[in-house]
Structure formats: C-alpha cells, structure tokens
Motif scaffolding. Structure first.
Motif, PDB file in Angstrom:
ATOM      1  N   THR A   1     -10.330 -30.205  36.171  1.00  0.00           N
ATOM      2  CA  THR A   1      -9.784 -29.980  34.834  1.00  0.00           C
ATOM      3  C   THR A   1     -10.303 -28.671  34.266  1.00  0.00           C
ATOM      4  O   THR A   1      -9.527 -27.853  33.739  1.00  0.00           O
TER       5      THR A   1
ATOM      6  N   CYS B   1      -8.854 -25.655  36.081  1.00  0.00           N
ATOM      7  CA  CYS B   1      -7.511 -25.317  35.616  1.00  0.00           C
ATOM      8  C   CYS B   1      -7.542 -24.596  34.270  1.00  0.00           C
ATOM      9  O   CYS B   1      -6.836 -23.599  34.067  1.00  0.00           O
TER      10      CYS B   1
ATOM     11  N   HIS C   1      -8.525 -20.990  34.763  1.00  0.00           N
ATOM     12  CA  HIS C   1      -7.762 -20.171  35.707  1.00  0.00           C
ATOM     13  C   HIS C   1      -6.962 -19.105  34.959  1.00  0.00           C
ATOM     14  O   HIS C   1      -6.260 -19.421  33.991  1.00  0.00           O
TER      15      HIS C   1
ATOM     16  N   ILE D   1      -3.175 -19.986  34.342  1.00  0.00           N
ATOM     17  CA  ILE D   1      -2.767 -21.237  33.702  1.00  0.00           C
ATOM     18  C   ILE D   1      -2.889 -21.113  32.188  1.00  0.00           C
ATOM     19  O   ILE D   1      -3.967 -20.848  31.662  1.00  0.00           O
TER      20      ILE D   1
ATOM     21  N   LYS E   1      -6.989 -34.690  39.824  1.00  0.00           N
ATOM     22  CA  LYS E   1      -6.953 -33.672  40.870  1.00  0.00           C
ATOM     23  C   LYS E   1      -6.021 -34.060  42.001  1.00  0.00           C
ATOM     24  O   LYS E   1      -5.272 -33.213  42.521  1.00  0.00           O
TER      25      LYS E   1
ATOM     26  N   LYS F   1      -3.543 -30.936  42.482  1.00  0.00           N
ATOM     27  CA  LYS F   1      -4.264 -29.898  43.223  1.00  0.00           C
ATOM     28  C   LYS F   1      -3.356 -28.965  44.007  1.00  0.00           C
ATOM     29  O   LYS F   1      -3.725 -27.813  44.276  1.00  0.00           O
TER      30      LYS F   1
ATOM     31  N   PRO G   1      -0.893 -22.431  40.460  1.00  0.00           N
ATOM     32  CA  PRO G   1      -1.274 -22.145  39.071  1.00  0.00           C
ATOM     33  C   PRO G   1      -0.166 -21.499  38.252  1.00  0.00           C
ATOM     34  O   PRO G   1       0.019 -21.826  37.073  1.00  0.00           O
TER      35      PRO G   1
ATOM     36  N   PHE H   1       2.128 -24.182  36.954  1.00  0.00           N
ATOM     37  CA  PHE H   1       1.447 -25.372  36.445  1.00  0.00           C
ATOM     38  C   PHE H   1       2.190 -26.002  35.264  1.00  0.00           C
ATOM     39  O   PHE H   1       2.411 -27.217  35.231  1.00  0.00           O
TER      40      PHE H   1
END
Length: 322
Positions: free
Chosen positions: A105, A108, A111, A114, A177, A181, A185, A188
């Motif tokens: 989490t 993400c 990132h 994202i 996840k 996963k 990204p 997303f």
C-alpha cells in the motif's frame, strides 16, 4: 475531511442492539470513486473507509485502538514505529492480510506514476521526497517487513506519535497486494479492481448504481467481529429531499459529518417527525481551497493568489460565523 455518520449526544442512552436487517444512510452527493488511494471527496472516503479498513481506529475519547493492527510499538526516539498485523484479519476474498499488504500500500502511494491524495500521510517516512520515491527506486527505505505479521516504519526524524498514528494508522486505507501487484503503475487508476473493490473492512462491496446508491454487505470475517447489520446502503439524496425521505422511511439516517446534514430550514420539520429521532450536535470541520502550483495553471501566478487572498472577507467570517 472524512465524513462520519451522525452520532447522538453522549448523554443519550445507548439504544438496544439489533442484529440483522439493513440500514440506509443518506449523503448529499455520490462518491467520485471507490479508490482507496485517491478518493477525492468525503463522499467517497466515507464508504472507502468502511470497505478497505485501516491499521487503527479512534474512539470518542480520541484514543487509538486496534483494527487490522492488534498492537504497535514506538521507539524511545520516536523515529521507529512497529505494527503487528492481527492474524485474524482477512481480505473479503478470504486471503489473510499481511505486513506485505501494508508495505505494498505504501509502495503504491509513493510510486511516482500512481496518482494519490494519501501522500501527505506517509511523507514523513525515511527515503521520500514530497511523499514520492525517486524515479527508478523500487523500495521505500523506511518501510521494512520483519515477518509475515510485522511491519517496521522508520521516519526521517522524531515525530509526535499522535500525528504518526493518525496519519499512517487511520488515514492510509489498505489494499490487497495479491490482487493488485500485477497492475502496471501507469494504469493503476484505470484498473477494473476499483469497480468491484475487495477490502478488509467491516462491509463488502456488492453493487453501485451510479449516482443512486452503494450497497454493502456484512463481512462475517471482519477482524473486530461480525457486524450486527446484514446490509448497509449509502444512498445519494439531495439535501432538499432528506426530510421527506426520512418521513416516508426511504432512508433511516443521514450521514452527517459535512456530507449529509439536514438543512437548517428543514430542521423544525425533522424534529416534529414521530418516526425518527432528531439530534443536533457540535462537529469539528473545515473547508479549504487547494492551490494548483503547476506551471501551466493560472493559480501558479503569485498575483492571482494574492488576489484570491485579498478577496476573502475575513471580517464577515469573524462577525457572522465565529
């Protein structure tokens, strides 16, 4: 600002607990999305918190209590926070919630590709710049999985535990996840997962009729115990229609918390209804304006922002509101 259902005053006797059945809660506007990392309004955050769940929760005394994390430890220098995931915690598809899910989490959220509005809640973690990892860096320096049930978070420097537990413990909605996963990204936010989300919260997603209602069903495996209700309906009802729908029994309660209060002009009528209990309460809330500093936006002009600030009638606020 997170929307919460209206609570009766503390002096009011607790009602008898009823098991089974459904409750329909009204809020003024529909959720903009059901994305745990990027719900953009209180209308969305309200159901997102119910569906996905968080590490901790807060009671009426503003004390932090277990939720998905059943215990936590804070180092003496206030830089390291260690969370233990309750082994009873499960995702709605039956898979166990693990420390790797919490790590994922945060991975993400941090990132660069994202989009998320949860960044400010993790920005204090070591290795981040403005809540994001540098391009090409695949791990978050300050986040370490110690074992399946234990996650250690190290901050850039000492921080008030109240701030950290609220930010990371209560405002980071956990995502699975094993189901996300493999989503690139860059794609997303477009993932089909968000149209039928799977969380670890008290209620499971069943259906969403766009701009009408969201239907949630009881999570029998909820980490804090099976909820009493079978079904929770979050219905979109314009403010002007709230009292009429309460009177007809089409809704059971309003969401309150800035997302579903009864208009003041209808308050006397609401108090006169025999089939409902009407409560007024003092709530902590705020409104704010986000400034977009991107170079191609007019709000990046200093003079524009000064004009906005100058136009705010502070005397009216003080005299009329405070």
């Amino acid at each position: 600002m997170t929307g919460v259902a209206t609570r009766s005053p503390t002096a009011t006797p607790a009602p008898k607990v009823v098991t089974g059945g459904k409750v329909t809660i009204a809020q003024w506007n529909p959720p903009d999305n059901l994305q745990a990392l990027n719900a953009k309004s209180s209308y969305a955050i309200f159901p997102v918190e119910i569906i996905f769940g968080t590490l901790l929760r807060v009671n009426e005394k503003l004390e932090f209590l277990p939720r998905i994390a059943n215990k936590w430890e804070i180092s003496k220098d206030r830089t390291t926070y260690t969370f233990s995931i309750d082994p009873k915690a499960k995702w709605h598809d039956g898979a166990p919630v693990t420390a790797e899910d919490v790590e994922f989490t945060i991975w993400c959220i941090t990132h660069p590709q994202i989009e998320t509005n949860r960044g400010s809640y993790v920005a204090s973690i070591k290795g981040l710049t403005n809540s994001k990892r540098p391009a090409g860096v695949e791990t978050v320096e300050g986040v370490k999985v110690l074992d399946k049930q234990t996650l250690q978070i190290t901050l850039k420097g000492p921080a008030d535990p109240q701030y950290v537990l609220e930010a990371i413990g209560q405002n980071v909605f956990l995502i699975p996840k094993h189901l996300l996963k493999d989503v690139p990204p860059a794609d997303f936010a477009k993932s089909a997962f968000w149209t039928k989300p799977v969380g670890a919260g008290a209620f499971k997603f069943k259906q969403y009729q766009t701009d009408q209602f969201l239907e949630l069903t009881r999570n029998d495996d909820y980490v804090l115990g099976k909820p009493n209700l079978d079904t929770l309906i979050i219905k979109v009802v314009p403010a002007a229609s709230l009292v009429a729908q309460l009177e007809k029994g089409e809704i059971d309660m309003t969401a309150g918390g800035g997302i579903g209060e009864i208009p003041i002009d209808d308050w006397a009528r609401a108090k006169g209804l025999k089939n409902i209990d009407a409560y007024s309460y003092v709530d902590n809330g705020y409104q704010y304006i986000d400034i977009n500093y991107r170079a191609n936006k007019p709000t990046n002009n200093k003079l524009f922002r000064q004009a906005v600030v100058t136009a705010i009638n502070r005397k009216l606020i003080v005299d009329s509101l405070l």
